[in-house]
Design a protein around this motif. Structure first.
Motif, PDB file in Angstrom:
ATOM      1  N   THR A 126       0.788  -1.335  -0.112  1.00 48.35           N
ATOM      2  CA  THR A 126      -0.019   0.076   0.015  1.00 48.35           C
ATOM      3  C   THR A 126       0.830   1.295  -0.022  1.00 48.35           C
ATOM      4  O   THR A 126       1.255   1.885  -1.270  1.00 48.35           O
TER       5      THR A 126
ATOM      6  N   ARG B 144      -3.047 -10.048  -4.417  1.00 47.26           N
ATOM      7  CA  ARG B 144      -4.404  -9.333  -4.217  1.00 47.26           C
ATOM      8  C   ARG B 144      -4.855  -8.323  -5.057  1.00 47.26           C
ATOM      9  O   ARG B 144      -3.837  -7.885  -5.859  1.00 47.26           O
ATOM     10  N   ARG B 145      -6.001  -7.932  -5.345  1.00 48.84           N
ATOM     11  CA  ARG B 145      -6.287  -6.823  -6.188  1.00 48.84           C
ATOM     12  C   ARG B 145      -5.521  -5.534  -5.978  1.00 48.84           C
ATOM     13  O   ARG B 145      -5.410  -5.171  -4.754  1.00 48.84           O
ATOM     14  N   GLY B 146      -5.011  -4.918  -6.970  1.00 43.71           N
ATOM     15  CA  GLY B 146      -4.088  -3.608  -6.568  1.00 43.71           C
ATOM     16  C   GLY B 146      -2.867  -4.305  -6.897  1.00 43.71           C
ATOM     17  O   GLY B 146      -1.877  -3.130  -7.045  1.00 43.71           O
ATOM     18  N   VAL B 147      -2.409  -5.158  -6.662  1.00 39.70           N
ATOM     19  CA  VAL B 147      -0.871  -5.693  -6.414  1.00 39.70           C
ATOM     20  C   VAL B 147      -0.265  -5.898  -8.040  1.00 39.70           C
ATOM     21  O   VAL B 147      -1.101  -6.551  -8.648  1.00 39.70           O
TER      22      VAL B 147
ATOM     23  N   GLN C 222     -11.775  -8.932   0.585  1.00 40.74           N
ATOM     24  CA  GLN C 222     -10.592  -9.779   0.313  1.00 40.74           C
ATOM     25  C   GLN C 222     -10.738 -11.117   0.989  1.00 40.74           C
ATOM     26  O   GLN C 222     -10.390 -11.964   0.350  1.00 40.74           O
TER      27      GLN C 222
ATOM     28  N   GLU D 203      -3.967  -1.136  -2.458  1.00 41.51           N
ATOM     29  CA  GLU D 203      -4.828  -1.986  -2.361  1.00 41.51           C
ATOM     30  C   GLU D 203      -6.280  -1.182  -1.824  1.00 41.51           C
ATOM     31  O   GLU D 203      -7.530  -1.867  -1.919  1.00 41.51           O
TER      32      GLU D 203
END
Length: 245
Positions: A28, A60-63, A80, A146
């Motif tokens: 993040t 995870r989403r965003g990574v 999540q 994230e």
């Protein structure tokens, strides 16, 4: 792989059961968003676990490698957890799994075990966030990348009285140091302090609180590891997973 409408990057190695799922830490803020916290940094521990069972780690989403979080969206820990369940469904993992969760990933592991006890064989909490960690946090959202509401997630953690007799291993750092990686493949390590003595003492106390989650608990502190144990002591993580299996 498509999970709940999003493309998630992942790596699975080895064979056998129970399957092991690695949940990486929160990717993040600029201080954290570097290769040491990336899911790629778990390939080393993953290969150690792959010697005796199948193990998967996913972003995870965003990574990097997975779909970004949509602009203006703040996700929840429940979102999540739902993606973790969706990942298991996409992989056709129907038997209970061992979840190895690092930092915020440990929070996701605890919440998953609470919501899906029949799908959880055991937890390995690696320097895991506890319910008290984000007390007084100035911004409920984790910020860039994230975009998860960490305060709401902490409140959900606080609502877990205990996890019964679920087998849980807590691995805690004995050193207030981040061993960061300068490149995605870990070619340039450097030690950087990340806690003043008071905050490290508070973190250590919270690690002790995690040991009260279950009646079947092992708590180990590694004096030669900092928070990023996947860099400092990947062997200890693999050994803990082997022992709990």
């Amino acid at each position: 792989m498509t999970v709940n409408g999003a493309q998630l990057a992942y790596s699975c190695q080895g064979s056998g059961s129970p399957k092991v799922i690695i949940e990486h830490g929160l990717y993040t803020l600029p201080f954290m968003a570097e290769p040491s916290e990336h899911w790629y940094a778990w390939i080393g521990p993953q290969l150690g676990v792959a010697e005796f069972t199948e193990v998967c780690v996913y972003g995870r989403r965003g990574v990097a490698g997975s779909d970004p979080v949509e602009s203006g969206v703040v996700r929840t820990a429940s979102d999540q957890v739902a993606d973790l369940a969706g990942f298991l469904d996409a992989m056709s993992f129907t038997e209970p799994v061992v979840i190895a969760g690092h930092s915020w990933g440990g929070a996701i592991g605890q919440l998953f075990a609470s919501q899906y006890p029949d799908r959880t064989a055991a937890l390995v909490l690696v320097e895991s966030v506890s319910a008290d960690y984000f007390d007084g946090f100035p911004d409920p959202s984790s910020g860039p990348i994230e975009f998860v509401d960490v305060v709401d997630g902490s409140e959900q953690l606080a609502a877990i009285d205990d996890l019964g007799a679920l087998a849980i291993t807590v691995l805690s750092a004995g050193s207030p140091v981040f061993t960061v990686l300068g490149t995605p493949d870990g070619a340039i390590p450097a030690g950087t302090p990340y806690h003043d003595p008071a905050s490290f003492e508070e973190w250590t106390s919270q690690q002790n609180d995690l040991a009260e989650l279950s009646s079947d608990m092992v708590h180990t502190t590694l004096d030669d590891s900092g928070h990023l144990m996947q860099i400092d002591r990947p062997d200890a993580i693999a050994d803990a997973v082997r022992e709990i299996i």
